[in-house]
Write an enzyme that holds these catalytic residues in place. Sequence first.
Site, PDB file in Angstrom:
ATOM      1  N   ASP A 219      -4.090   2.054  10.762  1.00  0.00           N
ATOM      2  CA  ASP A 219      -3.866   2.683   9.455  1.00  0.00           C
ATOM      3  C   ASP A 219      -4.628   4.007   9.420  1.00  0.00           C
ATOM      4  O   ASP A 219      -5.245   4.413  10.403  1.00  0.00           O
ATOM      5  CB  ASP A 219      -4.303   1.750   8.312  1.00  0.00           C
ATOM      6  CG  ASP A 219      -3.383   1.893   7.101  1.00  0.00           C
ATOM      7  OD1 ASP A 219      -3.258   3.039   6.618  1.00  0.00           O
ATOM      8  OD2 ASP A 219      -2.797   0.903   6.654  1.00  0.00           O
ATOM      9  N   HIS A 293       0.809   6.278   7.304  1.00  0.00           N
ATOM     10  CA  HIS A 293      -0.431   5.529   7.567  1.00  0.00           C
ATOM     11  C   HIS A 293      -0.888   5.739   9.006  1.00  0.00           C
ATOM     12  O   HIS A 293      -1.254   4.793   9.698  1.00  0.00           O
ATOM     13  CB  HIS A 293      -0.229   4.035   7.279  1.00  0.00           C
ATOM     14  CG  HIS A 293      -0.151   3.728   5.814  1.00  0.00           C
ATOM     15  ND1 HIS A 293      -1.258   3.652   5.004  1.00  0.00           N
ATOM     16  CD2 HIS A 293       0.913   3.499   5.001  1.00  0.00           C
ATOM     17  CE1 HIS A 293      -0.888   3.380   3.759  1.00  0.00           C
ATOM     18  NE2 HIS A 293       0.427   3.286   3.720  1.00  0.00           N
ATOM     19  N   GLU A 357       5.083   3.616   2.353  1.00  0.00           N
ATOM     20  CA  GLU A 357       4.311   4.737   1.829  1.00  0.00           C
ATOM     21  C   GLU A 357       4.259   5.918   2.805  1.00  0.00           C
ATOM     22  O   GLU A 357       3.172   6.340   3.216  1.00  0.00           O
ATOM     23  CB  GLU A 357       2.889   4.249   1.496  1.00  0.00           C
ATOM     24  CG  GLU A 357       2.898   3.155   0.442  1.00  0.00           C
ATOM     25  CD  GLU A 357       1.522   2.581   0.131  1.00  0.00           C
ATOM     26  OE1 GLU A 357       1.270   2.251  -1.027  1.00  0.00           O
ATOM     27  OE2 GLU A 357       0.696   2.448   1.073  1.00  0.00           O
TER      28      GLU A 357
HETATM   29  C1  ACM Z   1       1.617  -2.043   1.138  1.00  0.00           C
HETATM   30  O1  ACM Z   1       0.921  -2.694   0.344  1.00  0.00           O
HETATM   31  N1  ACM Z   1       1.532  -0.717   1.203  1.00  0.00           N
HETATM   32  C2  ACM Z   1       2.542  -2.697   2.036  1.00  0.00           C
END
Ligand code: ACM
Length: 578
Positions: A219, A293, A357
Amino acid sequence: MCSSIDNLIFFVMRAITLFCFVMAMTISCCRNSDLSICPDIVPFPQEMTLSRGTFDVAGASIIVSEELDGLSKKYIADFASHLSEITGVKEGTSRNRIVFMREESMQPSCDSTFFKVDQSYSIDISRRSVLVKAGSMNGFVYAVQTLKQMLPVEIYGTGQASDAEWTLPCCTVKDSPRFGYRGMLLDVSRYFSTVDEIKKFIDMMEISKMNVFHWHLTDDQGWRIEIKKYPELTATGSKRRHTLVGHHHVSNTYDGRPYGEGMWYSHEQVREVVDYAASKGITVIPEIDLPGHMMGALAAYPELGCTGGPYEVWGKWGISNDVLCAGKDASYVFLKNVLEEVCELFPSEYIHIGGDECPKTRWEMCPRCQAMIAELGLIDDERHSAEHYLQSHVMKQMSDFLAERGKKILCWEEVLQGEVAPGATVMAWRKNKYGHQAARLGHDAVMTTRTHLYLDRYQSEDKGNEPLAHSSYLPVSMVWSYDPFISEDEDAEPLTDEQKSHIIGIQSNVWREYIPNNNHLEYMVYPRMAAVAEVQWLMPENKDWSRFRKGLDKMRRVYDIMGYGYALHVWNEEQIPE
Ligand code: ACM
Ligand code: ZN
């Protein structure tokens, strides 16, 4: 003639009397039954009938049918040797027998065919014998867990406890899970867990009859899996300069302390975790979160970003605008090389490739991304932008690459914004309705809906007296009451049975922004994970809050004996968290 009719009448009367006698001695242990005699099992079996009498466990012979596979045999042998140690009586010294045998194609009461494995089992306990039947290693694991939960709690300890009452109640159990996929996600990027801590987490998954450990390995805040072809991913990408103090929407303060040195898993350690989980019937599904991410990777290899950097491993939380450039061939080569190593390390059929995201800000401005959009002929339409379709292209490339290696992809629900790659399984996290949308499109879905299944949420409404946590309030009772089939859209048509069958599982996620160490992790996870287990396993018509709540009292003793931390809110006691 007359006497044979008399005999027949006599025989029928005897049979009826015997039947009534047996019925009086058995009690179904499902909902609304007498809780004082109901064994404390979490998750509770779908069907359990108690009868009079007990079986003496100490010294019983454990007999394992030859046809069982090696892993099942080893699992049962470990149980047998633990039993001898704890009871202090050598196996085979009494006339009692515990028999484990294989029985194919038992009828599951629900869809329990995830991983193409029959996960059902049955147990028949009489005064002299215990007969356990299952069609697979997983079934035997769940049967052993049910047996352990019916034994004195000392079975969870390591020291001899010869004074405990080593009996099992005479009963029959017929059990299989509601959902084939029953997972827990652990985020080790924001904060790291050692291999021993992960094994401890997996141990409780085993007790909870779960079967997927979703390992969130990469991440923005740290890359935590060794990739031999890209050593900088761990050398540089695992370390951050400092970490935000407080909530990310309001705080601008950092702790000034570097984090992450040496905090990554070597191939050897990954294999150790995978094998450990497999020995308990648990599949490890790794997640390489892409194309967003990715700050850990971009800090290590800035040429993979749209702007070329410089980038740094994030010390704050939230969503980064900097993501992998989808216009550079080098990005695709990088991802495939990473996934190639991941495939070699993880036998799981499923690989999670993230997809959540991923802002499109950089791609909109990046000449290479725009050139790729033109080359692919992607255009905005009334539903999505060309950049969304560019993300679909990235996901599809990875999906095809993995398919050639016999793998399937799991990805977050944002993949619905565009074309979902064929065969992709969608993980719904914001709302149930996205899982339903996937199911309507014919895709499998795993529900991880944050309102009910994100264990980084507060456990009390008195937030001032709790350690910092993520936004909303999520007590045990709310987890336990989760219903994956309710839609947030009041006007939505209910799912058809065929669509429902695409909802293959339920998973709880433990994101770690506000969970810096293992003590804190356990405080957030237990006992809410027990409620997750019951939602994953038990058919709604077989659930019973009072029985579950009583089962938690036993689970608390298990936590104590095994050395797990836990939160006390459900017991309505004061607790000063660390
Ligand atoms: C998430 O909680 N962004 C999968
Ligand atoms: Zn770009």
